[in-house]
Design an enzyme around this catalytic site. Structure first.
Site, PDB file in Angstrom:
ATOM      1  N   PRO A 274       2.518 -14.451  30.059  1.00 19.64           N
ATOM      2  CA  PRO A 274       4.413 -13.464  30.150  1.00 19.64           C
ATOM      3  C   PRO A 274       4.438 -13.724  28.321  1.00 19.64           C
ATOM      4  O   PRO A 274       4.752 -14.999  28.478  1.00 19.64           O
ATOM      5  CB  PRO A 274       4.921 -13.616  31.078  1.00 19.64           C
ATOM      6  N   GLY A 275       5.215 -12.740  27.611  1.00 14.11           N
ATOM      7  CA  GLY A 275       6.135 -12.783  26.443  1.00 14.11           C
ATOM      8  C   GLY A 275       6.812 -12.170  27.354  1.00 14.11           C
ATOM      9  O   GLY A 275       7.735 -12.427  26.812  1.00 14.11           O
ATOM     10  N   ARG A 312       9.154  -2.275  15.351  1.00  9.14           N
ATOM     11  CA  ARG A 312       8.442  -1.600  16.298  1.00  9.14           C
ATOM     12  C   ARG A 312       9.394   0.206  16.803  1.00  9.14           C
ATOM     13  O   ARG A 312       7.695   0.223  16.385  1.00  9.14           O
ATOM     14  CB  ARG A 312       9.501  -2.385  17.870  1.00  9.14           C
ATOM     15  N   TYR A 316       5.211   1.400  16.352  1.00  9.31           N
ATOM     16  CA  TYR A 316       4.767   1.977  17.315  1.00  9.31           C
ATOM     17  C   TYR A 316       5.543   2.961  17.256  1.00  9.31           C
ATOM     18  O   TYR A 316       5.092   3.625  19.134  1.00  9.31           O
ATOM     19  CB  TYR A 316       4.960   0.888  18.193  1.00  9.31           C
ATOM     20  N   CYS A 342      13.500   0.868   1.624  1.00  6.90           N
ATOM     21  CA  CYS A 342      13.339   1.660   0.995  1.00  6.90           C
ATOM     22  C   CYS A 342      12.157   2.744   1.260  1.00  6.90           C
ATOM     23  O   CYS A 342      10.425   2.650   0.006  1.00  6.90           O
ATOM     24  CB  CYS A 342      13.201   1.528  -1.011  1.00  6.90           C
ATOM     25  N   GLU A 343      12.299   2.777   2.325  1.00  6.83           N
ATOM     26  CA  GLU A 343      10.894   3.597   2.574  1.00  6.83           C
ATOM     27  C   GLU A 343      11.396   4.789   4.153  1.00  6.83           C
ATOM     28  O   GLU A 343      12.049   4.463   5.189  1.00  6.83           O
ATOM     29  CB  GLU A 343       9.969   2.892   3.221  1.00  6.83           C
ATOM     30  N   TYR A 371       9.483  -9.636  19.911  1.00 11.35           N
ATOM     31  CA  TYR A 371       8.485  -9.221  19.116  1.00 11.35           C
ATOM     32  C   TYR A 371       9.851  -8.625  18.297  1.00 11.35           C
ATOM     33  O   TYR A 371       9.615  -7.238  16.996  1.00 11.35           O
ATOM     34  CB  TYR A 371       7.592  -7.966  19.141  1.00 11.35           C
TER      35      TYR A 371
HETATM   36  N1  LLP Z   1      -2.076 -13.402  25.500  1.00 14.02           N
HETATM   37  C1  LLP Z   1      -2.306 -13.160  24.421  1.00 14.02           C
HETATM   38  C2  LLP Z   1      -3.445 -13.665  24.740  1.00 14.02           C
HETATM   39  C3  LLP Z   1      -1.761 -11.999  23.480  1.00 14.02           C
HETATM   40  O1  LLP Z   1      -2.538 -11.092  22.962  1.00 14.02           O
HETATM   41  C4  LLP Z   1      -0.320 -11.053  24.007  1.00 14.02           C
HETATM   42  C5  LLP Z   1       0.358 -10.572  23.297  1.00 14.02           C
HETATM   43  C6  LLP Z   1       0.579 -11.886  25.270  1.00 14.02           C
HETATM   44  C7  LLP Z   1      -0.822 -13.414  26.141  1.00 14.02           C
HETATM   45  C8  LLP Z   1       1.250 -11.500  25.359  1.00 14.02           C
HETATM   46  O2  LLP Z   1       1.856  -9.837  25.982  1.00 14.02           O
HETATM   47  P1  LLP Z   1       3.212 -10.091  26.528  1.00 14.02           P
HETATM   48  O3  LLP Z   1       3.484 -10.470  28.141  1.00 14.02           O
HETATM   49  O4  LLP Z   1       4.471  -9.949  25.597  1.00 14.02           O
HETATM   50  O5  LLP Z   1       3.041  -7.750  26.861  1.00 14.02           O
HETATM   51  N2  LLP Z   1       3.805  -6.427  18.525  1.00 14.02           N
HETATM   52  C9  LLP Z   1       3.980  -5.998  20.012  1.00 14.02           C
HETATM   53  C10 LLP Z   1       3.096  -6.343  20.939  1.00 14.02           C
HETATM   54  C11 LLP Z   1       2.072  -7.107  20.567  1.00 14.02           C
HETATM   55  C12 LLP Z   1       1.136  -7.993  22.061  1.00 14.02           C
HETATM   56  C13 LLP Z   1      -0.269  -9.056  21.522  1.00 14.02           C
HETATM   57  N3  LLP Z   1      -0.152  -9.712  22.298  1.00 14.02           N
HETATM   58  C14 LLP Z   1       5.178  -4.752  20.587  1.00 14.02           C
HETATM   59  O6  LLP Z   1       5.696  -5.390  19.786  1.00 14.02           O
HETATM   60  O7  LLP Z   1       4.629  -4.254  21.415  1.00 14.02           O
END
Ligand code: LLP
Length: 425
Positions: A274-275, A312, A316, A342-343, A371
């Site tokens: 989890p992130g 973000r 997105y 400047c965008e 992120y």
């Molecule tokens: N494990 C792997 C292999 C991953 O590629 C990712 C995220 C995670 C775990 C963690 O995912 P989470 O639990 O945070 O959803 N920059 C984007 C999100 C990109 C996620 C990339 N991989 C944003 O700001 O929404």
């Protein structure tokens, strides 16, 4: 549930007044709540308490060393995707035996670094990578623990940039080729085939896609064991979403309840990555209004944080709630909240109903802990923001604001360029 709250018409974090904090530390400023981090980690980790498991926090979401250090202290492992993330995780005190390493482009140097560190396992994304890991392990006289990352071809029902398990994604090994790749792995002399991995995407707000992925994995686990592999680790990735606005993602315990019966039957240690769900709502970006600007077409709130600080919304079209740090009287009206870059893509919100926040006052961009800083850059030669961790009424600067000198570090003297021929090898 987080620890950003309103009191006496002002916004606070764990008993720290954010207007005063912005005055003391300057803006733009990332603020994280210790209590929220702790609560979110505990909620996720205990959701899997019924089975052998390891929660490997996804370092990419927020890689500040203080944040990693707290998580490591609470027993977290780490999911890393580069030599730099491995370096941070180890520097923060993570036990290398709790580190998993994913990513489609691991270089020979990064593989060697991870082997020397003694990580738990590589999550391998192609046959070519598998062969490289075997060669590097052989040359170092080490054995490499590996799991193969399966691409299960499942639509996680999220933004297309952050869906990673679609058939056309660059990630993982196609489910149709996974058995032959395991067979190949079992023949290579310097590998220990210990696990299987899958990660289908991010900001997923429904359980269905996870359930589907876990069922596919369970099926594969049985088949791979049939080949003679001793699969001890089943890594189901990360991806559980959070509420930015109206979303209603399942709580960790409801999420786990849906997949635990299948996972339990596998008799393996379950790894999760989890992130966002740990750090997303534990952080806010504080930014100060520079100008209010009205054209015949639009109203703009020009603030001192731009797309370089929080990309973000630009990348997105993501929604982040924005609230004034001090309650502002008067009618709300629609405005674009924009940065100084400047965008035209430099915005934090479009057509957002907000009160007339005066220049000099601050707003908080909420749910920015994941992120946010991690994806920030120096575009337009803007020094990156400071980061602060708040805990029970006091705060600590966990990353200093960059200076102009930091911006040019490593560039040398513009008028004294030295040209050298590369070594011909
Ligand atoms: N494990 C792997 C292999 C991953 O590629 C990712 C995220 C995670 C775990 C963690 O995912 P989470 O639990 O945070 O959803 N920059 C984007 C999100 C990109 C996620 C990339 N991989 C944003 O700001 O929404």
């Amino acid at each position: 549930m987080n620890h950003f709250h309103e009191r006496d018409d002002e916004l606070w974090c764990e008993g720290v007044n954010l207007r005063a904090l912005a005055g003391a530390c300057g803006t733009p400023l990332y603020v994280y709540s210790h209590a929220t981090l702790e609560r979110h980690f505990a909620a996720f980790d205990t959701a899997f308490a019924g089975i052998p498991h390891l929660t490997c926090y996804a370092v990419k979401a927020n890689s500040n060393i203080a944040v990693l250090g707290l998580l490591a202290g609470w027993g977290a492992g780490m999911d890393v995707v580069s030599g730099g993330e491995l370096f941070r995780a180890v520097r923060a005190g993570t036990d290398p035996k709790k580190i998993v390493y994913a990513g489609v482009g691991k270089t020979e140097r990064e593989i060697a670094e991870a082997l020397r560190a003694g990580i738990l396992m590589f999550n391998v994304e192609s046959l070519e990578e598998l062969e490289q890991i075997d060669r590097t392990a052989g040359s170092l006289g080490l054995r490499a623990p590996v799991a193969l990352r399966v691409n299960p071809a499942i639509d996680p029902l999220t933004h297309k940039y952050i869906a990673t398990g679609l058939k056309e994604s660059k990630f993982g090994i196609e489910a149709g080729r996974i058995l032959e790749t395991y067979r190949a792995a079992l023949k290579l002399g310097h590998l220990d085939v210990v696990g299987i991995h899958c990660h289908i995407g991010s900001q997923i707000t429904q359980v269905g896609p996870f359930r589907e992925a876990v069922e596919k994995i369970a099926d594969l686990v049985r088949q791979v064991r049939g080949l003679g592999a001793d699969l001890r680790y089943v890594d189901i990735g990360g991806g559980l979403g959070i509420s930015y606005n109206q979303e209603e993602p399942p709580e960790p315990k409801h999420f786990s309840a849906e997949i635990l019966p299948v996972l339990k039957s596998l008799e393996a240690t379950i790894i999760t990555e989890p992130g966002r769900v740990i750090v997303g709502n534990a952080g806010a970006l504080i930014t100060r209004v520079i100008y209010r600007k009205d054209t015949s077409a639009k109203s703009f709130l020009v603030v001192d944080a731009g797309m370089n600080d929080l990309i973000r919304p630009s990348l997105y079209g993501s929604f982040h709630r924005i609230v004034p740090l001090t309650r502002t009287a008067g009618a709300h009206r629609a405005m674009d909240v924009v940065g100084p870059i400047c965008e035209s893509g430099d915005f934090l919100a479009k057509d957002r109903e907000l009160p007339a926040v005066p220049p000099g006052a601050c707003v908080a961009v909420l749910s920015a802990g994941a992120y946010g800083f991690a994806m920030s850059s120096n575009y337009n030669s803007r020094p990156r923001a400071a980061e602060v961790l708040v805990r029970e009424g006091s705060y600590s600067v966990i990353r200093e604001r960059e200076s102009y000198e930091d911006l040019v570090r490593g560039e040398g003297d513009a008028v004294a360029l030295v040209f050298r021929a590369p070594d011909a090898r």
